[in-house]
Write a protein that holds these residues in place. Structure first.
Motif, PDB file in Angstrom:
ATOM      1  N   LEU A  73       5.876  11.159   2.838  1.00 12.66           N
ATOM      2  CA  LEU A  73       4.487  11.103   2.392  1.00 12.66           C
ATOM      3  C   LEU A  73       4.099   9.723   1.857  1.00 12.66           C
ATOM      4  N   SER A  74       5.069   8.872   1.600  1.00 11.58           N
ATOM      5  CA  SER A  74       4.808   7.515   1.097  1.00 11.58           C
ATOM      6  C   SER A  74       4.912   6.448   2.174  1.00 11.58           C
ATOM      7  N   LEU A  75       5.435   6.797   3.336  1.00 16.18           N
ATOM      8  CA  LEU A  75       5.679   5.790   4.372  1.00 16.18           C
ATOM      9  C   LEU A  75       4.408   5.056   4.796  1.00 16.18           C
ATOM     10  N   ALA A  76       3.305   5.785   4.907  1.00 15.13           N
ATOM     11  CA  ALA A  76       2.043   5.145   5.303  1.00 15.13           C
ATOM     12  C   ALA A  76       1.632   4.108   4.256  1.00 15.13           C
ATOM     13  N   CYS A  77       1.819   4.433   2.997  1.00 16.79           N
ATOM     14  CA  CYS A  77       1.485   3.495   1.913  1.00 16.79           C
ATOM     15  C   CYS A  77       2.383   2.275   1.964  1.00 16.79           C
ATOM     16  N   TYR A  78       3.687   2.493   2.184  1.00 15.99           N
ATOM     17  CA  TYR A  78       4.621   1.368   2.281  1.00 15.99           C
ATOM     18  C   TYR A  78       4.208   0.419   3.408  1.00 15.99           C
ATOM     19  N   LEU A  79       3.857   0.992   4.539  1.00 20.86           N
ATOM     20  CA  LEU A  79       3.502   0.175   5.696  1.00 20.86           C
ATOM     21  C   LEU A  79       2.177  -0.546   5.485  1.00 20.86           C
ATOM     22  N   LYS A  80       1.184   0.184   5.074  1.00 21.29           N
ATOM     23  CA  LYS A  80      -0.163  -0.378   4.932  1.00 21.29           C
ATOM     24  C   LYS A  80      -0.272  -1.370   3.770  1.00 21.29           C
ATOM     25  N   ASN A  81       0.382  -1.059   2.640  1.00 24.12           N
ATOM     26  CA  ASN A  81       0.223  -1.863   1.432  1.00 24.12           C
ATOM     27  C   ASN A  81       1.422  -2.745   1.103  1.00 24.12           C
ATOM     28  N   GLY A  82       2.494  -2.605   1.860  1.00 25.62           N
ATOM     29  CA  GLY A  82       3.705  -3.354   1.570  1.00 25.62           C
ATOM     30  C   GLY A  82       4.565  -2.626   0.555  1.00 25.62           C
ATOM     31  N   LEU A  83       5.714  -3.174   0.293  1.00 19.38           N
ATOM     32  CA  LEU A  83       6.649  -2.558  -0.637  1.00 19.38           C
ATOM     33  C   LEU A  83       7.349  -3.666  -1.406  1.00 19.38           C
ATOM     34  N   LYS A  84       7.396  -3.511  -2.710  1.00 19.74           N
ATOM     35  CA  LYS A  84       8.009  -4.522  -3.569  1.00 19.74           C
ATOM     36  C   LYS A  84       8.945  -3.833  -4.545  1.00 19.74           C
ATOM     37  N   GLY A  85      10.073  -4.456  -4.805  1.00 16.12           N
ATOM     38  CA  GLY A  85      11.000  -3.912  -5.787  1.00 16.12           C
ATOM     39  C   GLY A  85      12.285  -3.443  -5.155  1.00 16.12           C
ATOM     40  N   LYS A  86      13.050  -2.698  -5.946  1.00 16.36           N
ATOM     41  CA  LYS A  86      14.379  -2.254  -5.544  1.00 16.36           C
ATOM     42  C   LYS A  86      14.298  -0.869  -4.916  1.00 16.36           C
ATOM     43  N   ILE A  87      14.976  -0.720  -3.775  1.00 12.42           N
ATOM     44  CA  ILE A  87      15.108   0.588  -3.135  1.00 12.42           C
ATOM     45  C   ILE A  87      16.562   0.755  -2.706  1.00 12.42           C
ATOM     46  N   THR A  88      16.980   1.998  -2.592  1.00 13.14           N
ATOM     47  CA  THR A  88      18.332   2.303  -2.138  1.00 13.14           C
ATOM     48  C   THR A  88      18.234   3.067  -0.829  1.00 13.14           C
ATOM     49  N   ILE A  89      18.898   2.545   0.173  1.00 12.18           N
ATOM     50  CA  ILE A  89      18.904   3.168   1.495  1.00 12.18           C
ATOM     51  C   ILE A  89      20.343   3.230   1.972  1.00 12.18           C
TER      52      ILE A  89
END
Length: 140
Positions: A73-89
């Protein structure tokens, strides 16, 4: 000889017709997926790689189905608005900034997400325009 040729031709025709019959849902999925493939190549592949493998510890891979499913549900936001900070994948931490793809329309976002979430070992089905529009309204 002629009967065998005619029979073979008829069977080949029947197989072609049956193989080409797709549901409306499958046609829509294929339309999103193929359009997303082109958009991924133009906007995402340079960083995330041809096979979604990312770039060592700098750019996260797109091969982790668990991350994609948990954050669907957040992927569209990540793509459209970018993503900043720490993530774990996939158990690895990434910290940096993914630039916004603000120039992509909601339908293009839906196509890219359908492609990504159904490539690189992922199989999550269609993410359509209506879903992306709803998700974008919830961006924080």
């Amino acid at each position: 000889m002629k009967l065998a040729f005619v029979t073979g031709t008829v069977l080949l025709f029947i197989v072609a017709v049956v193989a080409s019959c797709q549901s409306d849902e499958q046609v829509e999925f294929n339309r999103y997926y193929s359009g997303g493939s082109v958009l991924y190549l133009a906007h995402c592949q340079n960083c995330h790689g041809e096979k979604g493998e990312g770039l060592q510890s700098l750019i996260p891979p797109l091969t982790d189905s668990v991350f994609l499913k948990q954050n669907r549900l957040s992927l569209a936001c990540y793509l459209k608005n970018g993503l900043k900070g720490k993530i774990t994948i996939a158990g690895r931490e990434f910290e940096g900034e993914m630039p916004a793809a603000a120039d992509l329309s909601p339908i293009e976002v839906a196509k890219v997400l359908t492609y990504v979430t159904n490539s690189f070992g992922n199989k999550q089905g269609l993410i359509n325009l209506q879903q992306v529009q709803a998700d974008l309204k919830e961006c924080k």
